[in-house]
Design an enzyme around this catalytic site. Sequence first.
Site, PDB file in Angstrom:
ATOM      1  N   ALA B 123     -29.521 -41.779  -3.978  1.00 30.64           N
ATOM      2  CA  ALA B 123     -29.448 -42.963  -3.122  1.00 30.64           C
ATOM      3  C   ALA B 123     -28.163 -42.935  -2.291  1.00 30.64           C
ATOM      4  O   ALA B 123     -28.159 -43.321  -1.122  1.00 30.64           O
ATOM      5  CB  ALA B 123     -29.502 -44.224  -3.978  1.00 30.64           C
ATOM      6  N   CYS B 163     -19.843 -34.102   2.746  1.00 29.86           N
ATOM      7  CA  CYS B 163     -18.974 -33.079   3.346  1.00 29.86           C
ATOM      8  C   CYS B 163     -18.514 -32.041   2.322  1.00 29.86           C
ATOM      9  O   CYS B 163     -18.305 -30.885   2.653  1.00 29.86           O
ATOM     10  CB  CYS B 163     -17.741 -33.731   3.966  1.00 29.86           C
ATOM     11  N   CYS B 175     -36.005 -20.655 -21.167  1.00 32.23           N
ATOM     12  CA  CYS B 175     -36.132 -19.941 -22.429  1.00 32.23           C
ATOM     13  C   CYS B 175     -35.103 -20.422 -23.458  1.00 32.23           C
ATOM     14  O   CYS B 175     -35.342 -20.352 -24.654  1.00 32.23           O
ATOM     15  CB  CYS B 175     -36.055 -18.432 -22.212  1.00 32.23           C
TER      16      CYS B 175
END
Lengths: 568, 626
Positions: B123, B163, B175
């Site tokens: 978000a 950035c 695995c």
Amino acid sequence: MRRTKGPVLIVYKMAATLNKGTGLDKNNKYDRQLRLWGDHGQAALESSRVCLINASATGTEILKNLVLPGIGSFTIVDSCKVKGEDVGINFFLTVDSIGKSRAQVATELLSELNEDVAGDFLEEDVDDLLEKNPSFFSTFTTVIATQLPEKTLLHLGKVLWERNIPLIVCRCYGFIGYLRMVIKEHTIVESHPDNTHEDLRLDRPFKGLHEFCDSLDLNSMNKKDHSHTPWLVLLYKYLDIWKNMNGGKIPSTYKEKTALKELIKEGVRRNAEGVPDDEENFEEAIRSVNSSLHATAVPAEIQALFEDPCCLNLNTDSKNFWVMVRALKEFTENEGQGLLPLRGSIPDMTSDSERYIQLQTVYRDQAEIDATAVAGHVHALLHNIGREEPLNPDRTKKPGTLSDSEIRTFCRNAAFLTVLRCRSLEEEYTTETANLEELGQHILEEEEDANSDSDDTVLYILLRAADRFFTEYNRYPSYFDDTLDADIPKLKACLSKLLHDWGLTAGVKDDYVHEICRYGASELHTVAAFMGGVAAQEVIKVVTGQFVPINNTFIYNAQKQTSTTIIL
Amino acid sequence: MAATLNGVLENNLAESIIKSRLLMVGAGGIGCELLKNLVLSGFSNIEVIDLDTIDVSNLNRQFLFRKEHVGKSKAQVAKESALKFKADANIVAHHESIFSPEFGLDFFKQFTLVLNALDNRAARNHVNRMCLAADIPLVESGTAGYLGQVTVIKKKLTECYECQPKPTQKTFPGCTIRNTPSEPVHCVVWAKHLFNQLFGEDDPDQDVSPDTEDPELAAEAGQAALSTEAKKDTIGGIERKSTRSWAMETGYDAEKLFNKLFRDDIKYLLSMENLWKKRRAPQPLDFQELPGKGEAMCTGVMRDQRVWSVQECADIFAQSLAALKQDLYSKGDGGTLVWDKDDHNGMDFVCSVANIRAHIFGITLKSKFDIKSIAGNIIPAIATTNAIIAGLIVMETLKILSGNISKCKQVYLNRIPNDRKRLLLPCALDPPNPKCYVCSEKHECTVMLNTQKVTVRVLQDKILKGHLNMIAPDVEIDDGKGTIILSSEEGETEENYDKVLSVFAVGQSSRLKCDDFLQNYSLTINIVHVEKLEEEKEFEVVGDISQFHPTETTTESPVEGHTNGASKSKATEEEDDLLIVEDQVTPDLVSTGRKRPAEDQQDALLIKRKKQESNTEDNEDVIEIS
């Protein structure tokens, strides 16, 4: 609910009892904070009784942050009625409450935040209360004072200091936040230090460690066992070899440690072609040489506690903490052979779980032996000062005695015990004992570096000047809008007198004086909200006895978003 | 209100406050504090977006909510509570996802500035892009335990949220989870996968059966591998069926499930001998013969604090299985359950299963309290820190409104005053990273992958959405023809999903033009074809941004970066995906190491963290956004 006098404790207990059983599952409600201070921290919080003086915005913000995590009870002392200007900045006073008791309205709204907290109030003037019934304050775990004038504050400080009750002073003045911790003595077992060495005793191996390590033979191990032997064991073994080669000394210099690392490296198994295997445990052992071979000793801070008069002169009224410090000292001088009790924990490491658990057990068992020895000293000491039978068969905790789990927690934290002794307000406000050296130095720095982001101590001096203004004119500078221009020179005069009294020659820039005048002693909500968080956090530290509180003054400059702490 | 300002604020600022329109994203821990601060500072036009509903564990700090609000919309209740105290404020609440198309560019453009009070990176990335697109300032913030931080983002003036790359979220190779767990967290991941296999939505990446394609086995080659295949058929043929349908057939029989998962599957794992040459081999368990048999079950207050015996785990496994089965059946045909750390049965199930598996593999067992931390990615949260941070947010907001955005700071809150006696650490804001693929002029990056293996679905879900934070990407090949291989419109390119990129002639040096209409964001991807990447990775994003790429942190790495606590850590309390458990101990907003002002360099001492235990014992040193 209005009370002026009376048995405060009983009221609280009833309120607390009434609230029991209606609450949500506390483990769920408090889950996110239990992860910070644990169940015992929460229990301490829940048994605390907090008094707030003045339901100012700063005051209710602090209390909000204490009611939410679940203090036991609070009592608000405030004689004011709700005014229009209060409502605009205080979330816990509503418009329809204007004219009502500020203490009552805030108590009601704050109580809504957490049904497990008992709220109470007293609509009375603090000066009157201090005059007529100072013992009122004796029942509290902590007292928080907000927005108090100097005279009242000093009186309150004296009353609480005499009674050993922690006082937390908080104040918001325009863009300035101020916090002062006034605690005669605060002892901390769980200080939660940031950086700690493990307590592994490789330089002073105990019997169990000797036996366990000596029972393992690296040479006869199969490949899997060899590469899954805990590094602690490896280091023990190679250290042993090194010691034999070097007259029993353990490596201390860089060169010696490098030599030991080489020695360990040579122990790595090789395959048929002579190429060393990939043995992570050996790499861990090499990496741990530097951090794990420091000399085990009693830290200087703890040595100092051993020599503290509170430790040396135990009496019936001694704090449990000091009884345990004394027991620790006796342990160190006897069974401990100069060392503190073993902490008993080991770090994670590459190992098969079987031997890891065995090694864990070796450390835990020794820690248990040490803690039992310390407990023996504790019980003997308690007996000597008339607080406990030496062999209390059921080991149940009675007032003034100590449970085994408390003693164990104490032993685990023995290297990190901390005692905080703040200076009193009286010392700070008396010119002869004020920390003028510190103040003078800060003013000087401020004067030299106009762009200094780093020093907010000058704000403290300005607050003191504003207080002096209040003492002289019975109002804060520019409290009424129309007096701004007239008050600036008056405040300057107060400031000069203050600096003169302190014998400080350096000046404070006019800009600051103008700025503080402009504030007009107003409380800004967002500054109050910030300080509410800071002050409540300090209260939580004090009542849970965990983490080290600020010593002793904290100043927040909201305009620059800077802060500083200083001992005054 | 005038009384509060009382000449303290300059007149034009007071006016800006009244006129401004704010968007607050998130109404959780910081959000509650912030909304209160805003209305009491004179702001009157505020919109609040939060998708979440109120949970009991919010009540210790999210003070706008009460017990009776549990289950209701955070945004709505926050608004109502705030209005009680400030009836004249104009607050609009949206009980909606911030990703919803209704919050497009036009929506964002109506605000003076945006305040994030979020708890997850996805978000934050999205709001960052929306604010860049709309060119409005964003105040970003986060807290975790005693730590917190606030920063300001403005297009072309400061760094944006993306950035600096965030450390990649820790994932575990399949695995390790399925065959060779060695840490409690591996067992917890497996247990959560099992929950989803049995009750949740099907996800092929969450298989819990032994993995016969383990690279360690491939090394074995030839005979051994063949014999492994042969053995596979001898184990009851269970593998051929989905775990879910098999469990359904048995009626979620606890004993049958237990013996399949913890006895037969483990025996099967044992047959993969190569795995156990250098490792301790797992010990299969039988439901009827468990350690701790005959002991009473642990109840009472300490139930969640202490470590259960294996027998207790099996009993709790059976109990929770039965309860979850009822929950599932009550959802009707095709219904599924969603795992939630605060759901009693789901948590009991994961805890018991993880501990049984841990026992089998000789891994330390943990209490439910501790496992909840690992599984739920729980970050401690308290009222005080949120109050402090919300106060700081408003101060930064005031600077922006008074036209002094250049004076804004990135402020860190330490746990305790540092060596220089500072509780707060203000740092200057950094200028934008000229090579940022989000906020720079030229949005380009390079992705290494095997074009013959990576499908369009993987491109969409894992690369564009998962890694590059797009919401609804469209992709066209820069081949002069404009071939569209992926469209965000439903039904347009679905037939492409399972085709690999090479089918569309995407190969070495192909350029993909990716576009996200919602975010108003486009990005060109340069493809570098590679046969194989290390650690079984499907792809790797490199190129311009790579020089800043931090190394993946692991649990034992320095968590906090600095004693001054200007920590870096990502806050994902509400993100239940365990594969990002690392987020607890990795940077949140931006890595702060390089942000220290010179004067504070001396504080930059690394903290050594204990592994695992430290996660739960004192993991206050991380950043959350609550």
